[in-house]
Scaffold this active site. Structure first.
Site, short mmCIF file in Angstrom:
data_model
loop_
_atom_site.label_atom_id
_atom_site.label_comp_id
_atom_site.label_asym_id
_atom_site.label_seq_id
_atom_site.Cartn_x
_atom_site.Cartn_y
_atom_site.Cartn_z
N CYS A 2 43.45 40.54 47.05
CA CYS A 2 44.07 41.71 47.68
C CYS A 2 45.50 41.32 48.06
O CYS A 2 45.86 40.15 47.98
CB CYS A 2 43.35 42.09 48.96
N ARG A 27 48.01 42.78 42.76
CA ARG A 27 46.92 42.00 43.35
C ARG A 27 45.68 42.85 43.63
O ARG A 27 44.65 42.33 44.05
CB ARG A 27 47.36 41.35 44.65
N TRP A 86 41.45 45.07 46.45
CA TRP A 86 40.66 44.92 45.23
C TRP A 86 39.26 44.63 45.76
O TRP A 86 38.98 43.54 46.23
CB TRP A 86 41.19 43.79 44.38
N ASN A 112 42.78 39.01 53.10
CA ASN A 112 42.66 38.71 51.68
C ASN A 112 41.76 37.50 51.57
O ASN A 112 42.01 36.49 52.23
CB ASN A 112 44.05 38.42 51.09
N GLY A 113 40.69 37.60 50.77
CA GLY A 113 39.76 36.48 50.63
C GLY A 113 38.34 36.97 50.76
O GLY A 113 38.08 38.17 50.68
N GLU A 519 34.90 34.19 20.92
CA GLU A 519 35.94 34.59 21.88
C GLU A 519 37.22 33.79 21.66
O GLU A 519 38.34 34.31 21.79
CB GLU A 519 35.41 34.41 23.31
N LYS A 523 40.94 35.49 20.97
CA LYS A 523 42.19 35.26 21.74
C LYS A 523 43.35 35.04 20.79
O LYS A 523 44.44 35.56 20.99
CB LYS A 523 42.06 34.03 22.66
N GLU A 526 44.37 38.34 19.00
CA GLU A 526 45.02 39.30 19.89
C GLU A 526 46.44 38.89 20.23
O GLU A 526 47.34 39.72 20.28
CB GLU A 526 44.25 39.39 21.22
N HIS A 542 28.36 28.94 2.89
CA HIS A 542 27.80 30.15 2.27
C HIS A 542 28.87 31.20 1.99
O HIS A 542 28.54 32.37 1.83
CB HIS A 542 26.70 30.73 3.15
N LYS A 641 44.12 47.63 27.65
CA LYS A 641 43.27 46.84 28.54
C LYS A 641 41.91 47.51 28.72
O LYS A 641 40.89 46.84 28.78
CB LYS A 641 43.98 46.70 29.90
#
Ligand code: G6P
Length: 646
Positions: A2, A27, A86, A112-113, A519, A523, A526, A542, A641
């Site tokens: 946050c 944030r 957040w 925040n935390g 993945e 990356k 992208e 194969h 996104k």
């Protein structure tokens, strides 16, 4: 994650707070709020002593909400705090937004935390008659402060807290377990603002007849470039003409301010060149926070320090009895997601089959929704989504629900549609992810899937207690191991500088490493726009091997010792056809030295878990290739996104 800001000075606080808060919107942005000490208030007036205004949604909604009052001069005050949230505990709403106040409205707090022992503190306060208004962990701090401020503190190293807000903050922080940066105001001390931090960042901006607190430097750069970076466990009291700093024992400390000469945009990225690089580096903390939210440890006999992990609890989000019944009745796991989250699901399949011995299907959501899938009420349907808003994933969730399956969501966004429509929700505590290419969301999704697989394995008697505890201890070490990889990233940068012009890249691996290679390849595609594919290493012969020539780079992932030899043979096959080769491995015996041009070492341990670490070098490799090729790693072409349409 946050954002918090605070102001004490000669100006009206509210416009300054809103302006500063906007610089911290990166944030968190699901709700926001302000609190100012009302300069018109006195003991005889019926006005609020501390004016609090809060609003769900982006900061612009808070601005709209208070606009009329501001014009009328109805929110006047020279000391205030503000917050952009957040959500981690409690959905985004007006009520859960910060600041939070005690019952009497004497004290207001922004935080925040994560307060890990908030359940315990809440019960303690409730047993003393405190009534809670929100679902947040932060509200306990406001009530705890008021308790110490009015009743005195028992059993904490601060004798006289009654009527002393500084001593009350000092006493309260000794009761808090977890991470916090706090800004506190009290109506009885209208000339000051108090702050304290542990783990979560906090800076103090030093102006002319005004001083500021903020989670990050960009929030104050418009007003000052002189700052203190508050250190671990330090407290500060800000007045308009000076700031007093204190150490963990509430003893005064003196130091020189730091002069900031960065520009605003690099400051927002915490000094990193791009959000992607910053988010890659945030993984140790994100992994730690995500696990810590559910890990139950045995308190060791000596000194009350945290002991070894003994269990996983999802009881914050979940009714335990129902959850356990679902685990016992489960006949099959079905995981559905898109993009990176789908790749996490592929790793999840290996994890559920290995640790819980449950048959597991994993599906791309856009395929699942049109396939007339076979589902049953004893199927556990796991939906994975960073945003919690992806259209295909939501459609798959609704279809599974209509067929009677139980739904568990793994998401990064509290209050998202996926979280609201699922039976159970496990949150990845990654904080907002700004870069389009997902990094910390992926590894925290894996952490959640591993936790669930181990929990299913333990509840169903597949894992013995000893084995379960051993695996939890291994999971606990992942965050430090991730940090170790980041500390040694120059090898990957060097390798990228030699290979960024290759025309074909293949990632290969076996078992968990094969799943993680999907993945890793994503990356690179992208961010670097290099043609990259991932194959199970045994599949090379194969078909894909027909593509291998001197313009090819093959990157192998090798974390399972029993498969090193097989993988080394695959690498030799491609090397003899002219490919450049790199291995990302936990091997320390030199098994790949003769067949690989470069060996990237990652820490060893239980390979089924440690395999997840292999993606970190791959993320860094993709990032460096992207920069070397002149791309913007934060905004890859053609990608969004969050894909909320089909
Ligand atoms: C988009 C993003 C990907 C993401 C996918 C699923 O394609 O570019 O990074 O993995 O959506 O998003 P979700 O929010 O459901 O995890």
């Amino acid at each position: 994650m946050c954002g918090i800001v605070g102001y004490v000075g000669e100006k009206e606080a509210t416009p300054v707070l809103i302006n500063s808060l906007k610089k911290l919107e990166y944030r968190g942005y699901d709700s926001s709020g302000i609190a100012v000490i009302n300069s018109a208030w006195n003991e005889d007036s019926s006005d609020e002593a501390i004016i609090v205004r809060k609003c769900k949604g982006a900061i612009k909604f808070l601005e709209e909400k208070i606009e009329a009052e501001l014009v009328k001069g109805a929110i006047n005050g020279k000391v205030g705090i503000a917050h952009t949230r957040w959500a981690t505990h409690g959905e985004p709403s007006d009520l859960n937004a910060h600041p939070h106040t005690d019952v009497s409205g004497t004290i207001a707090v922004v935080h925040n935390g994560i307060i890990e022992n908030y359940g315990e503190l809440k019960a303690w306060l409730q047993s003393r008659g405190v009534v809670f208004k929100s679902q947040t962990d932060t509200e306990v701090i406001a009530h705890l402060l008021n308790y110490f401020y009015t009743q005195g503190a028992e059993g904490v190293r601060s004798e006289n807290t009654r009527g002393d807000i500084f001593a009350s903050v000092h006493a309260a922080r000794q009761k808090l377990v977890g991470s916090y940066a706090l800004g506190v105001i009290c109506k009885d001390f209208p000339d000051r603002l108090i702050c304290v931090r542990k783990e979560s960042p906090l800076i103090i901006g030093l102006g002319q007849n005004e001083n500021f607190i903020a989670s990050d430097v960009p929030a104050v750069l418009e007003y000052t470039r002189e700052v203190y970076f508050l250190e671990q466990d330090e407290m500060a009291v800000l007045y308009n003409d000076h700031v007093d700093l204190f150490n963990a024992y509430a003893e005064k400390v003196v130091r020189q301010p730091f002069h900031v000469d960065w520009d605003i945009s690099s400051a927002e990225k915490g000094g990193y060149a791009h959000f992607m690089l910053k988010e890659i580096h945030e993984q140790p903390k994100a992994l730690h926070d995500t696990l810590k939210a559910h890990l139950v440890t045995e308190k060791s006999a000596s000194g009350g320090k945290e002991g070894k992990p003994v269990a996983l609890s999802f009881s914050d989000e979940i009714n335990d009895a129902d959850f356990k019944k679902m685990i016992q009745n489960a006949k099959r796991i079905v995981i559905t997601a898109c993009g990176t989250a789908y790749h996490a699901g592929v790793v999840g399949k290996y994890a559920f089959e290995k640790f819980a011995r449950l048959p597991t299907n994993v599906d791309v959501a856009s395929e699942f929704r049109y396939r007339d899938p076979i589902l049953d009420k004893d199927d556990v349907f796991i939906v994975v989504s960073q945003s919690g808003e992806t259209a295909d994933t939501l459609a798959a969730l609704r279809l599974a629900k209509s067929r009677g399956a139980k739904i568990i969501a793994i998401t990064n966004c509290v209050g998202s549609t996926v979280s609201r429509e699922s039976d159970y929700v496990i949150y990845t505590l990654a904080g907002p992810e700004i870069a389009v290419a997902s990094t910390k969301a992926y590894t925290t999704q894996l952490m959640c899937l591993y936790m669930l697989a181990l929990c299913f394995g333990s509840e169903r008697g597949v894992l013995s207690r000893a084995e379960f505890e051993r695996l939890l201890t291994e999971l606990e070490s992942i965050s430090d191991k991730a940090q170790n990889i980041l500390d040694n990233k120059t090898e990957i940068q060097k390798f990228a500088s030699k290979q960024f012009n290759k025309s074909k890249i293949f990632y290969i691996g076996r078992q968990f490493d094969s799943a993680n290679s999907l993945e890793s390849a994503m990356k690179l595609k992208e961010d670097s726009y290099m043609h990259c594919e991932a194959f199970a290493a045994g599949e090379l012969k194969h078909g894909p091997i027909a593509l291998v020539d001197k313009d090819t780079l093959v990157i192998a992932i090798a974390t399972e010792p029993s498969l090193y030899e097989k993988l080394a043979s695959n690498i030799i096959e491609v090397k003899s056809r002219g490919a450049a080769t790199m291995v990302i491995t936990s091997d320390t015996s030199g098994a790949f030295d003769s067949c690989c041009d470069s060996v990237i070492q990652i820490p060893s341990g239980e390979s089924a878990l440690e395999s997840m670490l292999s993606v970190i070098p791959a993320q860094l490799f993709a990032y460096y290739c992207s920069v070397l090729r002149g791309n913007d790693p934060d905004k890859p072409r053609n990608l969004a996104k969050s894909v909320t349409v089909e």
